[in-house]
Enzyme design. Structure first.
Site, PDB file in Angstrom:
ATOM      1  N   GLY A 150      67.498  65.422  21.098  1.00 34.05           N
ATOM      2  CA  GLY A 150      67.016  66.353  22.114  1.00 34.05           C
ATOM      3  C   GLY A 150      65.905  65.762  22.963  1.00 34.05           C
ATOM      4  O   GLY A 150      65.747  64.546  23.023  1.00 34.05           O
ATOM      5  N   LYS A 186      68.318  50.775  24.299  1.00 36.77           N
ATOM      6  CA  LYS A 186      66.893  51.041  24.061  1.00 36.77           C
ATOM      7  C   LYS A 186      66.554  50.888  22.576  1.00 36.77           C
ATOM      8  O   LYS A 186      65.542  50.323  22.208  1.00 36.77           O
ATOM      9  CB  LYS A 186      66.593  52.455  24.550  1.00 36.77           C
ATOM     10  N   GLN A 232      69.082  49.814  16.105  1.00 38.47           N
ATOM     11  CA  GLN A 232      69.848  50.980  15.654  1.00 38.47           C
ATOM     12  C   GLN A 232      71.333  50.836  16.009  1.00 38.47           C
ATOM     13  O   GLN A 232      72.214  51.086  15.175  1.00 38.47           O
ATOM     14  CB  GLN A 232      69.287  52.235  16.303  1.00 38.47           C
ATOM     15  N   GLU A 277      67.051  61.068  31.418  1.00 39.88           N
ATOM     16  CA  GLU A 277      68.154  60.368  32.101  1.00 39.88           C
ATOM     17  C   GLU A 277      68.854  59.343  31.204  1.00 39.88           C
ATOM     18  O   GLU A 277      70.024  59.047  31.400  1.00 39.88           O
ATOM     19  CB  GLU A 277      67.650  59.679  33.366  1.00 39.88           C
ATOM     20  N   GLY A 278      68.125  58.770  30.244  1.00 38.69           N
ATOM     21  CA  GLY A 278      68.748  57.813  29.307  1.00 38.69           C
ATOM     22  C   GLY A 278      69.876  58.489  28.545  1.00 38.69           C
ATOM     23  O   GLY A 278      71.003  57.986  28.479  1.00 38.69           O
ATOM     24  N   HIS A 279      69.553  59.664  27.979  1.00 40.19           N
ATOM     25  CA  HIS A 279      70.589  60.422  27.264  1.00 40.19           C
ATOM     26  C   HIS A 279      71.727  60.807  28.205  1.00 40.19           C
ATOM     27  O   HIS A 279      72.901  60.720  27.861  1.00 40.19           O
ATOM     28  CB  HIS A 279      70.007  61.722  26.702  1.00 40.19           C
TER      29      HIS A 279
HETATM   30  P1  AMP Z   1      67.205  59.792  20.636  1.00 35.87           P
HETATM   31  O1  AMP Z   1      67.327  61.199  21.117  1.00 35.87           O
HETATM   32  O2  AMP Z   1      65.882  59.165  20.938  1.00 35.87           O
HETATM   33  O3  AMP Z   1      67.645  59.615  19.207  1.00 35.87           O
HETATM   34  O4  AMP Z   1      68.228  58.950  21.494  1.00 35.87           O
HETATM   35  C1  AMP Z   1      69.598  59.285  21.539  1.00 35.87           C
HETATM   36  C2  AMP Z   1      70.352  58.145  22.156  1.00 35.87           C
HETATM   37  O5  AMP Z   1      69.886  57.923  23.473  1.00 35.87           O
HETATM   38  C3  AMP Z   1      70.166  56.827  21.394  1.00 35.87           C
HETATM   39  O6  AMP Z   1      71.402  56.160  21.309  1.00 35.87           O
HETATM   40  C4  AMP Z   1      69.182  56.087  22.251  1.00 35.87           C
HETATM   41  O7  AMP Z   1      69.304  54.681  22.146  1.00 35.87           O
HETATM   42  C5  AMP Z   1      69.590  56.553  23.640  1.00 35.87           C
HETATM   43  N1  AMP Z   1      68.483  56.351  24.574  1.00 35.87           N
HETATM   44  C6  AMP Z   1      67.196  56.727  24.409  1.00 35.87           C
HETATM   45  N2  AMP Z   1      66.441  56.327  25.443  1.00 35.87           N
HETATM   46  C7  AMP Z   1      67.273  55.660  26.269  1.00 35.87           C
HETATM   47  C8  AMP Z   1      67.093  54.982  27.531  1.00 35.87           C
HETATM   48  N3  AMP Z   1      65.911  54.913  28.128  1.00 35.87           N
HETATM   49  N4  AMP Z   1      68.181  54.411  28.091  1.00 35.87           N
HETATM   50  C9  AMP Z   1      69.393  54.470  27.483  1.00 35.87           C
HETATM   51  N5  AMP Z   1      69.619  55.075  26.324  1.00 35.87           N
HETATM   52  C10 AMP Z   1      68.583  55.668  25.720  1.00 35.87           C
END
Ligand code: AMP
Length: 281
Positions: free
Chosen positions: A31, A149, A153, A35-37
C-alpha cells in the site's frame, strides 16, 4: 473493482478465472501507493486478462517494530489509485487470516539473503519469501510484477520460484523516480524537507558511480569510496552498506566487469532508504 479480503474466497475466484481461461497477473504491495507501484500495475494490466493487486503490510518482513508502526497506511487512497489504473481485483487480507494461530511454515532462501538487506534486516527476506509464496498460492497468477527498486527482493523471489517449481513468471520493472532523482518509496512521506534534500545524495552517488565506470574505472573499492564520500557529505545520512556486487549472485566484486549491481542503503534521520543501479560496462 472487486475487493476480496478472505484468502479462501480469493482462491475460489482465482480457480474460476483460470477455468475460464483467464490470465491472472499479480502486483504484491504494502500500500501507500505511488507511481512506482502504478507502473507495475499498468504493465500487469497490459500483459494479463485480470490484474490483481495485493495490499498487505506484512508484519513478518519488518525486523523493527518501530518501522512497522511508522509504515504509512491509507486504504482509501490506495483503492482510489488502484481503480484509476484499472486494477480488476484488490486482495486485501487481514493479519489473522494470513497468519492464523498455529502458523508455523516459512520459506527461507539461503545464500542470496545472507548479504546486504539480509544482513541489516535479519528475518526480512524470510518474511518476504513466505508472504509471496502464500500470495502466489492464493491468487494463482501466471505472472507477478516486482520493482528493481528492491533488487535483492526480486532476485530472492525469482530464486524461490525456480527452487520450488512455482508456476509463475516474475517480471521486474525499472525504478520510478521523482524528477530530481529520488527513487519513489512509500517511506518518502516520512522525510522532512531537509531530509528529502539529504536523501538525494543516494541517487547522486549512484549516478557518479555509473559515470566513473563508464569512464573506465574498474576498481570496486574506488567506486564504493566515491559513493561513500558523496553520501557522507550529508550530515543527516548514515550508511548501512554500499554494494558493488555480481548482479546475479550478489557476491562483492573486486573489479567491476560485465553487469554489476551498485546498491546503497542509508538512514536519513529515522527513515531507511535503498536505491541501486545496474551498470553494464
Ligand atoms: P512495497 O509496497 O514497498 O512492498 O512495493 C511493492 C512493489 O513495488 C515492489 O515490487 C517494489 O519493488 C515496487 N516498487 C517500490 N518502489 C518502486 C519504484 N520507485 N519503482 C518501481 N517499483 C517500485
Amino acid at each position: 473493482m472487486e475487493i476480496v479480503e478472505h484468502p479462501e474466497l480469493m482462491q475460489d475466484l482465482a480457480d474460476r478465472l483460470r477455468r475460464e481461461g483467464k490470465q491472472i497477473g499479480l502486483v504484491p504491495t504494502m500500500g501507500a501507493l505511488h507511481e512506482g507501484h502504478l507502473s507495475l500495475m499498468r504493465r500487469c494490466r497490459s500483459d494479463n486478462d485480470i490484474s490483481v493487486m495485493s495490499l498487505f503490510v506484512n508484519p513478518l518482513q519488518f525486523n523493527q517494530k518501530s518501522d512497522l508502526a511508522a509504515y504509512p497506511r491509507d486504504l482509501e487512497w490506495d483503492l482510489k489509485k488502484a481503480q484509476a489504473v484499472g486494477v480488476d481485483l484488490v486482495f486485501a487480507p487481514i493479519e489473522q487470516t494470513m497468519y492464523p494461530e498455529g502458523f508455523q511454515t516459512f520459506v527461507t532462501v539461503e545464500e542470496l539473503t545472507r548479504r546486504w538487506e539480509g544482513e541489516f534486516r535479519p528475518g526480512h527476506f524470510r518474511g518476504v519469501a513466505t508472504v509471496v509464496a502464500k500470495l502466489f498460492s492464493i491468487v494463482k497468477p501466471q505472472r507477478a510484477y516486482f520493482g528493481q527498486k528492491d533488487y535483492q527482493q526480486a532476485l530472492v523471489v525469482k530464486r524461490m520460484v525456480r527452487d520450488l517449481y512455482l508456476d509463475v513468471k516474475i517480471v521486474v520493472m525499472p525504478i520510478v523516480r521523482d524528477p530530481d532523482g529520488l527513487a519513489l518509496s512509500s517511506r518518502n512521506v516520512n522525510l522532512s524537507g531537509e531530509e528529502r534534500k539529504a536523501a538525494l545524495s543516494l541517487h547522486r552517488s549512484l549516478v557518479f558511480a555509473e559515470e566513473r565506470v563508464r569512464a573506465g574505472e574498474r576498481d570496486a573499492k574506488a567506486i564504493v569510496e566515491g559513493i561513500q564520500k558523496i553520501v557522507e557529505g550529508e550530515p543527516l545520512a548514515r550508511i548501512d552498506y554500499i554494494a558493488c556486487c555480481h548482479s546475479e549472485t550478489l557476491e562483492p566484486l573486486e573489479r567491476s566487469e560485465g553487469t554489476v549491481l551498485v546498491a546503497i542503503a542509508a538512514w536519513i534521520g529515522d527513515t531507511r532508504l535503498i536505491d541501486n543501479v545496474l551498470i553494464t560496462d
